[in-house]
Write a protein that holds these residues in place. Structure first.
Motif, PDB file in Angstrom:
ATOM      1  N   TYR A  49       0.815  -1.221   0.000  1.00 16.92           N
ATOM      2  CA  TYR A  49       0.000   0.000   0.000  1.00 16.92           C
ATOM      3  C   TYR A  49       0.847   1.268   0.000  1.00 16.92           C
ATOM      4  N   ASN A  53       0.517   4.241  -2.786  1.00 15.77           N
ATOM      5  CA  ASN A  53       0.561   5.690  -2.531  1.00 15.77           C
ATOM      6  C   ASN A  53       1.533   6.370  -3.485  1.00 15.77           C
ATOM      7  N   SER A  88      -8.063   1.402  -3.246  1.00 10.05           N
ATOM      8  CA  SER A  88      -7.298   0.167  -3.011  1.00 10.05           C
ATOM      9  C   SER A  88      -6.382   0.319  -1.801  1.00 10.05           C
ATOM     10  N   PHE A  89      -5.702   1.464  -1.723  1.00  9.63           N
ATOM     11  CA  PHE A  89      -4.861   1.741  -0.563  1.00  9.63           C
ATOM     12  C   PHE A  89      -5.678   1.625   0.712  1.00  9.63           C
ATOM     13  N   MET A  92      -6.631  -1.949   1.717  1.00  9.54           N
ATOM     14  CA  MET A  92      -5.468  -2.694   2.226  1.00  9.54           C
ATOM     15  C   MET A  92      -5.013  -2.173   3.586  1.00  9.54           C
ATOM     16  N   TYR A  93      -5.041  -0.873   3.759  1.00  4.96           N
ATOM     17  CA  TYR A  93      -4.639  -0.259   5.023  1.00  4.96           C
ATOM     18  C   TYR A  93      -5.530  -0.748   6.162  1.00  4.96           C
TER      19      TYR A  93
END
Length: 177
Positions: A49, A53, A88-89, A92-93
């Motif tokens: 992730y 970014n 998506s970040f 996942m975060y």
């Protein structure tokens, strides 16, 4: 498209923008505190992730360069990609934090203050940028280009800062994973 039509089209999205701008940070905060028991920690996610970014930052810059060249279709595709990357970040975060304990920054001295300043501004601006991104996007899809340009001048540096500082935070904390 007439100005009245643009305003009406924008207004129909305003409630959704408000709801998402409030709901996303609240849901993330709640999920951040939820730990899924008996699940393998997703410790492989932070470098992924963080890379997302970095890719988001690159895509944002490319999108601005494309619109400056007059390539509206490419700009639009890149901006949609930037939104998908940011989503998506976030997924996942949240998944990482639901399966893994938070990593404590162990640096000392001035670097500790630098890290926490970057982290705090990253978190605050990641919340603040949500309505800016949504409003900017809505103004584009409703063809309110002048207002889109005006808010994009604010949204771009905020979003770029969040994307870049996400990478910096990862690099600074990665020795402590």
């Amino acid at each position: 498209m007439s100005k009245e039509k643009e305003i009406l089209d924008e207004k129909k999205y305003n409630k959704l923008i408000i709801v998402l701008s409030v709901l996303i940070p609240i849901v993330v905060a709640i999920l951040f505190g939820v730990k899924i028991p008996n699940v393998e920690p997703l410790t492989f996610l932070p470098p992924i992730y963080a890379s997302i970014n970095g890719l988001t930052a690159l895509v944002l810059v490319l999108a601005v360069l494309q619109i400056k060249k007059g390539n509206r279709a490419t700009h639009e595709k890149l901006m949609k990609l930037a939104i998908m990357l940011s989503v998506s970040f976030l997924v996942m975060y949240v998944a990482y934090h639901m399966t893994s304990d938070s990593t404590k920054f162990e640096g000392e001295g001035a670097i500790k203050y630098v890290y926490y300043f970057i982290l705090l501004t990253h978190i605050l601006l990641s919340i603040i940028v949500i309505p800016f991104v949504l409003i900017t996007y809505v103004r584009a899809i409703t063809n309110n280009i002048e207002k889109h340009k005006k808010i994009a001048r604010i949204t771009f540096p905020l979003w770029l800062y969040v994307a870049i500082t996400g990478v910096i935070v990862y690099i600074m904390i990665s020795p402590y994973y």
